[in-house]
Structures are given as structure tokens and as C-alpha cells.
Design a protein around this motif. Structure first.
Motif, short mmCIF file in Angstrom:
data_model
loop_
_atom_site.label_atom_id
_atom_site.label_comp_id
_atom_site.label_asym_id
_atom_site.label_seq_id
_atom_site.Cartn_x
_atom_site.Cartn_y
_atom_site.Cartn_z
N ASN A 117 -2.01 16.16 -21.86
CA ASN A 117 -0.61 15.33 -21.44
C ASN A 117 -0.84 13.97 -21.85
O ASN A 117 0.17 13.54 -21.79
N GLN A 169 3.28 22.13 -21.64
CA GLN A 169 4.65 22.51 -22.02
C GLN A 169 5.42 22.99 -20.87
O GLN A 169 6.61 22.98 -20.79
N ASN A 170 4.76 23.47 -19.69
CA ASN A 170 5.42 23.77 -18.24
C ASN A 170 5.90 22.35 -17.91
O ASN A 170 4.78 21.47 -17.48
N LYS A 171 7.18 22.22 -17.72
CA LYS A 171 7.49 20.69 -17.28
C LYS A 171 7.14 20.36 -15.69
O LYS A 171 6.69 19.44 -15.46
N LYS A 175 3.50 19.40 -16.00
CA LYS A 175 3.34 17.94 -16.53
C LYS A 175 3.78 16.89 -15.48
O LYS A 175 3.02 15.78 -15.48
N ASN A 220 -0.07 24.65 -18.52
CA ASN A 220 -0.13 23.85 -19.56
C ASN A 220 0.90 22.76 -19.60
O ASN A 220 1.77 23.03 -18.81
#
Lengths: 189, 76
Positions: free
Chosen positions: B56, A116-118, A121, A114
Motif C-alpha cells: 500500500n 487492488q481491492n479498494k 486499501k 490485496n
């Protein structure tokens, strides 16, 4: 007052009507440009260029197409012009996954994937940036902006079949990028 | 009905992901997926890809200074 009435007034130079149109659509246009260009300064330029074009050409809008589609077309073209000026080099994308003979790893149910996982991203941002303009615009319009295949084809002035081909390649490319990350991190873990 | 090849399944991904589920090709894909776990993984992970990308690309508010400059340029 309907949008058609507002457009009619705006065509006659009504200041409030023009302000209303800009106010209604500026956020969507800014976000569209930001998603295509991945850069806030460029997105601001496109936002201004789009509405300057709207002010100049509003009298040519004949109402046969949806105002939103017309506006998106102007904004998408302005974004594409900007992207082309950067002269980035992209590779062609295949029509199917690499190594289709292999057994694919199923990460579709893994909750750790997801944004929130840098790292995830970062992968997503980098991968979308690696899509060339023809794939990126289709992916953004259809999958992110949630427009129909039909509207996407009208905005980009390409056939619906072409939209589907580009969309399929973009989706498969992004899928592989996440797969590479997932399988790499899985091995490392 | 002849079952589609894996390549054909990939080609129908757009239609299968909600564009034209009633198309005959989609029905063939659905039958193929029941018997081909590998193709099912591709489809499920493509769906997940789109979901993550949507998360995102969340909408941002226009920064006030950007909005001010826009209205100034447009003389509104």
C-alpha cells in the motif's frame, strides 16, 4: 566521488554538491513524510523544512553517524512536529490481540486481501492514520522503510526495546483492523 | 525447556519476525508455534499485514511542481 566527499564539498558551500545531496535524497524524504503524515501538502512542507535545516546545520554534521540516519532524524522530527500540531486524539494500544481466548481466523493465505481491492486499501489507509505518532513512526521506519531496529532507535532517539514494543503494538493493531474487516466481509458474504 | 505462554509469544513477535532469530526466546517461540495453531495464525496474519501495508505504501515520484518549489526555496 564518495558521499563523504560530496558532504565535505557541500559543507564548503559547493553548489553542485548541495544539489547532488538534495537530488539523491529528496524522493526518499518526500515519501517518508508522506507515509507519516498521509497528506501531500504536509509532506511538501516537511521536504522543504528538512532540506532548509540540512543547509543550515550541515556544518554540525560530524560524520560519526550515517548521513542518511542524520537526515532521516531531521525529517522524522519535522513530521512529528507537524503531526503534533494537529492535536489528534489516539488511544493506547494493547500488547496482545483482543479476545486471545478465541480461535483466530486465518486469512494469511487469502489472495483477495490485496491493495487492488479498494476496500482493503481504505482499511489500511484509515488504520495507519489511526496509529498515534509514537506507533506510526516506528511502523513506517521499520516495516515500510525497512530500516533496522537499531537505525529506527537512533532516528527516534529511543531504546531498541522501546522500538520493539511500539512495533509489536502497531503490528497487532493493524492486524486486528484487517481481521475485523475480513471477518465482517466473510460474514456478510 | 518451559514452553512460553501465548502472551510471551506475542511479545516475541518482533524478534521472531527476523530481528533476532537466534535468540533463545525465539527458539522457544518456534517450539510453541509447532503446537499452538492459534498463535501460528496470529504470527502468519501479522506477517501478511506487514506485506499488505508495504504494498500500500509504494514509493511515489516527487511531483515536478513540488520539486521545482523545493529547489527554489533552497536557492539551488
Amino acid at each position: 566521488m564518495t558521499e563523504t566527499d560530496i558532504i565535505k564539498k557541500a559543507k564548503n558551500g559547493d553548489h553542485d554538491a548541495l544539489t547532488e545531496l538534495v537530488s539523491s535524497y529528496s524522493e526518499r524524504i518526500y515519501n517518508l513524510a508522506l507515509r507519516i503524515l498521509r497528506n501531500r501538502e504536509d509532506a511538501e512542507d516537511v521536504l522543504q523544512e528538512t532540506f532548509l535545516t540540512v543547509l543550515q546545520k550541515l556544518d554540525t554534521f560530524d560524520g560519526r553517524s550515517n548521513f542518511f540516519t542524520w537526515l532521516y532524524r531531521i525529517a522524522t522530527n519535522a513530521s512529528l512536529m507537524k503531526l503534533r500540531k494537529k492535536k489528534l486524539v489516539f488511544t493506547e494500544l494493547p500488547d496482545s490481540p483482543r479476545h486471545p481466548e478465541e480461535k483466530f481466523v486465518d486469512w494469511s493465505q487469502d489472495p483477495s486481501l490485496n491493495i487492488q481491492n479498494k476496500e482493503v486499501k481504505k482499511i489500511i489507509d484509515e488504520s495507519i492514520s489511526q496509529l498515534s505518532e509514537i506507533y506510526r513512526t516506528v511502523f513506517i521506519l521499520r516495516d515500510i522503510e525497512n530500516l533496522s531496529i537499531k537505525d529506527t532507535s537512533k532516528i527516534l532517539n529511543i531504546t531498541e526495546e522501546n522500538v520493539k514494543i511500539r512495533l509489536r503494538r502497531a503490528r497487532l493493531f493493524l492486524r486486528e483492523k484487517i481481521s475485523d474487516y475480513y471477518e465482517g466481509s466473510e460474514v456478510a458474504a | 525447556m518451559k514452553s512460553p505462554l501465548h502472551q510471551d509469544v506475542y511479545k516475541q513477535i518482533c524478534d521472531f519476525m527476523g530481528e533476532d532469530l537466534d535468540a533463545p526466546a525465539c527458539k522457544e517461540v518456534a517450539e510453541h508455534l509447532e503446537n499452538c495453531p492459534n498463535c501460528k495464525v496470529v504470527l502468519d496474519t501479522v506477517r501478511k499485514t506487514v506485506t499488505i501495508c508495504r504494498e500500500n505504501e509504494k514509493k511515489e515520484a516527487i511531483p515536478p511542481d513540488v520539486k521545482n518549489r523545493l529547489y527554489k526555496v533552497l536557492k539551488l
